[in-house]
Design a protein around this motif. Structure first.
Motif, PDB file in Angstrom:
ATOM      1  N   TRP A   1      42.402  59.611  69.961  1.00 19.65           N
ATOM      2  CA  TRP A   1      42.168  60.742  69.052  1.00 19.65           C
ATOM      3  C   TRP A   1      41.068  61.663  69.592  1.00 19.65           C
ATOM      4  O   TRP A   1      41.179  62.894  69.508  1.00 19.65           O
ATOM      5  CB  TRP A   1      41.789  60.228  67.672  1.00 19.65           C
ATOM      6  N   LEU A   2      40.021  61.062  70.134  1.00 18.64           N
ATOM      7  CA  LEU A   2      38.933  61.860  70.695  1.00 18.64           C
ATOM      8  C   LEU A   2      39.407  62.683  71.890  1.00 18.64           C
ATOM      9  O   LEU A   2      39.036  63.855  72.032  1.00 18.64           O
ATOM     10  CB  LEU A   2      37.778  60.942  71.109  1.00 18.64           C
ATOM     11  N   THR A   3      40.210  62.082  72.742  1.00 19.09           N
ATOM     12  CA  THR A   3      40.704  62.828  73.915  1.00 19.09           C
ATOM     13  C   THR A   3      41.651  63.946  73.490  1.00 19.09           C
ATOM     14  O   THR A   3      41.625  65.034  74.067  1.00 19.09           O
ATOM     15  CB  THR A   3      41.410  61.889  74.904  1.00 19.09           C
ATOM     16  N   ILE A   4      42.468  63.681  72.476  1.00 14.86           N
ATOM     17  CA  ILE A   4      43.362  64.734  71.972  1.00 14.86           C
ATOM     18  C   ILE A   4      42.540  65.896  71.424  1.00 14.86           C
ATOM     19  O   ILE A   4      42.850  67.077  71.683  1.00 14.86           O
ATOM     20  CB  ILE A   4      44.306  64.171  70.894  1.00 14.86           C
ATOM     21  N   ALA A   5      41.473  65.579  70.672  1.00 16.65           N
ATOM     22  CA  ALA A   5      40.606  66.627  70.133  1.00 16.65           C
ATOM     23  C   ALA A   5      39.953  67.410  71.263  1.00 16.65           C
ATOM     24  O   ALA A   5      39.880  68.654  71.221  1.00 16.65           O
ATOM     25  CB  ALA A   5      39.547  66.016  69.221  1.00 16.65           C
TER      26      ALA A   5
ATOM     27  N   GLY B   1      40.161  65.305  84.562  1.00 11.00           N
ATOM     28  CA  GLY B   1      41.446  65.426  83.877  1.00 11.00           C
ATOM     29  C   GLY B   1      42.310  64.189  84.030  1.00 11.00           C
ATOM     30  O   GLY B   1      42.999  63.785  83.092  1.00 11.00           O
ATOM     31  N   VAL B   2      42.275  63.570  85.220  1.00 11.54           N
ATOM     32  CA  VAL B   2      43.033  62.333  85.436  1.00 11.54           C
ATOM     33  C   VAL B   2      42.528  61.239  84.493  1.00 11.54           C
ATOM     34  O   VAL B   2      43.317  60.545  83.835  1.00 11.54           O
ATOM     35  CB  VAL B   2      42.916  61.877  86.905  1.00 11.54           C
ATOM     36  N   VAL B   3      41.208  61.088  84.427  1.00  8.38           N
ATOM     37  CA  VAL B   3      40.623  60.056  83.563  1.00  8.38           C
ATOM     38  C   VAL B   3      40.964  60.324  82.097  1.00  8.38           C
ATOM     39  O   VAL B   3      41.362  59.416  81.354  1.00  8.38           O
ATOM     40  CB  VAL B   3      39.093  59.990  83.759  1.00  8.38           C
ATOM     41  N   ILE B   4      40.840  61.571  81.684  1.00  9.34           N
ATOM     42  CA  ILE B   4      41.114  61.918  80.284  1.00  9.34           C
ATOM     43  C   ILE B   4      42.585  61.674  79.947  1.00  9.34           C
ATOM     44  O   ILE B   4      42.918  61.182  78.860  1.00  9.34           O
ATOM     45  CB  ILE B   4      40.726  63.390  80.012  1.00  9.34           C
ATOM     46  N   SER B   5      43.474  62.003  80.871  1.00  8.34           N
ATOM     47  CA  SER B   5      44.904  61.786  80.619  1.00  8.34           C
ATOM     48  C   SER B   5      45.213  60.299  80.470  1.00  8.34           C
ATOM     49  O   SER B   5      46.030  59.904  79.617  1.00  8.34           O
ATOM     50  CB  SER B   5      45.746  62.391  81.739  1.00  8.34           C
ATOM     51  N   LEU B   6      44.573  59.460  81.286  1.00 10.19           N
ATOM     52  CA  LEU B   6      44.795  58.016  81.183  1.00 10.19           C
ATOM     53  C   LEU B   6      44.256  57.478  79.857  1.00 10.19           C
ATOM     54  O   LEU B   6      44.888  56.630  79.211  1.00 10.19           O
ATOM     55  CB  LEU B   6      44.139  57.297  82.357  1.00 10.19           C
ATOM     56  N   LEU B   7      43.084  57.981  79.444  1.00 12.27           N
ATOM     57  CA  LEU B   7      42.549  57.586  78.141  1.00 12.27           C
ATOM     58  C   LEU B   7      43.459  58.077  77.019  1.00 12.27           C
ATOM     59  O   LEU B   7      43.677  57.371  76.027  1.00 12.27           O
ATOM     60  CB  LEU B   7      41.136  58.146  77.960  1.00 12.27           C
ATOM     61  N   ARG B   8      43.976  59.263  77.184  1.00 10.52           N
ATOM     62  CA  ARG B   8      44.882  59.842  76.184  1.00 10.52           C
ATOM     63  C   ARG B   8      46.141  58.991  76.017  1.00 10.52           C
ATOM     64  O   ARG B   8      46.690  58.881  74.907  1.00 10.52           O
ATOM     65  CB  ARG B   8      45.250  61.259  76.639  1.00 10.52           C
ATOM     66  N   LEU B   9      46.585  58.358  77.079  1.00 10.49           N
ATOM     67  CA  LEU B   9      47.836  57.604  77.034  1.00 10.49           C
ATOM     68  C   LEU B   9      47.644  56.125  76.705  1.00 10.49           C
ATOM     69  O   LEU B   9      48.467  55.532  75.997  1.00 10.49           O
ATOM     70  CB  LEU B   9      48.568  57.733  78.372  1.00 10.49           C
TER      71      LEU B   9
END
Length: 224
Positions: A58-62, A42-50
């Motif tokens: 867009w991929l992380t938001i999906a 989740g930490v990694v995904i949030s950083l990619l999301r930001l």
């Protein structure tokens, strides 16, 4: 048959206790695995999301939207029953761990995103003025503050994850509810389910109180 004999039969409970104990161990193990895999992801995904390039964002938001919107049970069933049709066969343990970790990572990503966005942008600017790299700024300045902010909601998510492990019975994983259901069928008595409910209460109630304590402590610290 009285109410006590039907729902609180001591002899039945003593007979099924070893099976319930095995179920508790599996429940705790599954919950811990999901948390240990889901939170760092989740930490990694949030950083990619930001901060990642727009297509990656867009991929992380999906990813986040899908795994927060689809019921966990559906995710679990798709992984365990649908993937074999495309040549991917996973055991009940691997399927459950993967499903719970994916959902946990999606919820964790949103929690960490809100925590990171709550840090004033001026801290990024000050760190840049001091010559710190973006990665160093995140690692030493932003993330430590964000983690303190997200501890209350993350603790609540962890409690929910332990409760949701009961869904793993859908893929015949021998967690607490599965053992209780099997024992109920064997003894023709609802006592094993009552026993499972009491066991859930015994180890989840302290976690619920911990969530309340952490939230109150966090509010107290923020008010200073």
């Amino acid at each position: 048959m009285t109410l006590i004999d039907t729902f609180f039969n001591v002899d039945v409970f003593v007979g099924v206790f070893p099976a319930l104990l095995r179920g508790v161990i599996n429940t705790l193990l599954l919950g811990v695995l999901a948390i240990c895999f889901g939170i760092p992801a989740g930490v990694v995904i949030s950083l990619l999301r930001l901060y990642a390039p727009r297509p990656v964002r867009w991929l992380t938001i999906a990813f986040i939207d899908i795994f927060r919107a689809v019921p966990l049970l559906v995710v679990l069933i798709l992984i365990y029953f649908a993937l074999p049709f495309v040549g991917i066969r996973l055991s009940a343990w691997v399927s459950a761990t993967l499903a719970f970790s994916l959902v946990m990572s999606a919820y964790s990503a949103e929690v960490f995103r809100s925590g990171i966005e709550s840090i004033p942008k001026g801290q990024f600017e000050a760190a840049h003025a001091l010559g710190l790299s973006f990665i160093t700024t995140l690692r030493k300045i932003v993330l430590p503050q964000a983690i303190k902010l997200v501890i209350p909601p993350m603790t609540s998510n962890c409690v929910s994850m332990f409760k949701d492990t009961s869904l793993a019975s859908a893929v015949a994983l021998p967690e607490l509810l599965k053992e209780a259901n099997d024992a109920q069928a064997f003894f023709a008595s609802p006592t094993p389910l009552i026993g499972a409910a009491l066991i859930y209460l015994a180890f989840l109630w302290p976690m619920v109180r911990l969530v309340t304590y952490v939230e109150q402590r966090s509010k107290l610290q923020n008010s200073r």
